[in-house]
Scaffold this active site. Structure first.
Site, PDB file in Angstrom:
ATOM      1  CG  ASP A 181       0.954  -6.957   2.887  1.00 37.43           C
ATOM      2  OD1 ASP A 181       2.049  -6.647   2.378  1.00 37.43           O
ATOM      3  OD2 ASP A 181       0.520  -6.453   3.938  1.00 37.43           O
TER       4      ASP A 181
ATOM      5  CB  SER B  21       6.983  -1.857   5.483  1.00 37.63           C
ATOM      6  OG  SER B  21       7.814  -2.861   4.961  1.00 37.63           O
TER       7      SER B  21
ATOM      8  CG  HIS C 125       4.340  -4.210   1.518  1.00 38.79           C
ATOM      9  ND1 HIS C 125       4.146  -4.859   2.717  1.00 38.79           N
ATOM     10  CD2 HIS C 125       5.443  -3.431   1.705  1.00 38.79           C
ATOM     11  CE1 HIS C 125       5.068  -4.500   3.584  1.00 38.79           C
ATOM     12  NE2 HIS C 125       5.869  -3.626   2.998  1.00 38.79           N
TER      13      HIS C 125
END
Length: 303
Positions: free
Chosen positions: A243, A103, A270
């Site tokens: 995601d 991320s 995610h």
């Protein structure tokens, strides 16, 4: 703890080594900004038995590390310098140093590679696109449109009124967005809830922004699509079907770097290291071992 220097003084950042292998040393960059190493706790169950040494690391401002309040510290450039100081403190080098960013950590890992890729043996970008504007478009045109229109309107109304701290905001986001696109396990593992409770919201809001449907903070203009060809080291892009990041963009990124491969987790979101673990770790381990053995990496990585 590793003592790092910043423009306003010296601070301690926390790291912890898991395993021992002089040939493979993997440093993990957590998300957020302002997240914690806790999102990576499942790595122990998969990497420890594969002879992969890895390092937990809480970035400055996060959890076990010092948490200064000076907002001048929260820039991409300063975080990159911090990672380089941590690398030196851990004595990682181009013969054994693998970097994985998840991320926000993927932004940080990319930026580190642009400045210091001569120190890297391998790079892994987990669930991060290379353009803030492309992410915003995906969030608005795909993710948001997947919500019930009434739910989306209620979320947008709260955001428009700068009322994201209202408990109703999370009450709407959690079942309608987080459970679909952040982690699909039900119930969430205890560690996911624990990690979210330790998020430094001040840093997160300053850099990411309050909304989960795009970037509005200091990162809103970040874009490195045109620079991906500069990355020469073997690089794995990891995405997932559900995601928050566009899996097609992740596949495209793998074609832009010099030695790219891609892993799209079919059941993951995610946090696919949690909700599609077998696929995620089989691909990650194969990539690292291929690079370590100087073998060609498949694209996509087959598992």
């Amino acid at each position: 703890m590793i003592l790092i220097e910043t423009p306003i003084g010296k601070f301690n950042v926390w790291t912890k080594r898991i395993g021992s292998n002089p040939q493979i040393k993997l440093l993990l960059l957590h998300g957020g900004p302002g997240g914690t190493h806790e999102f990576f706790e499942c790595f122990e169950s998969f990497l420890s038995n594969e002879g992969i040494e890895f390092y937990y690391y809480d970035q400055l401002g996060s959890f076990f590390s010092d948490t200064p309040s000076d907002t001048s510290l929260w820039t991409v450039e300063r975080f990159v310098d911090e990672v380089e100081q941590v690398r030196k403190g851990l004595e990682l080098n181009k013969d054994n140093f693998y970097l994985l960013g998840h991320s926000w950590g993927g932004i940080l890992a990319l930026e580190y590679a642009f400045s210091y890729q001569s120190n890297l043996k391998g790079l892994i970008i987990s669930s991060m696109m290379s353009s803030a504007s492309d992410y915003v478009k995906y969030a608005e045109n795909v993710l948001a449109k997947g919500l019930d229109p009434k739910v989306l309107k209620a979320i947008k109304d709260l955001e428009a009124n700068n009322d994201c701290q209202n408990p109703k905001y999370m009450e709407l986001l959690t079942p309608n967005f987080y459970y679909k696109h952040v982690c699909r396990l039900q119930p969430w593992p205890e560690v996911i809830n624990r990690a979210f409770s330790h998020l430094n919201n001040d840093i997160y809001t300053l850099m990411q922004g309050p909304s989960e449907f795009g970037l509005s903070g200091l990162l809103k203009d970040w874009d490195r699509k045109g620079d991906l060809s500069k990355i020469q080291v073997p690089t794995l892009m990891i995405g997932a079907t559900f995601d928050t990041m566009d899996p097609e963009h992740m596949q495209w990124m793998a074609t832009q770097v010099k030695q790219g491969s891609v892993l799209i987790c079919p059941k993951g979101s995610h946090c696919s290291m949690w909700d599609d673990q077998e696929y995620y770790f089989a691909g990650l381990i194969k990539f690292i071992k291929n690079v370590n053995n100087n073998e060609k990496c498949d694209s996509p990585v087959s598992v």
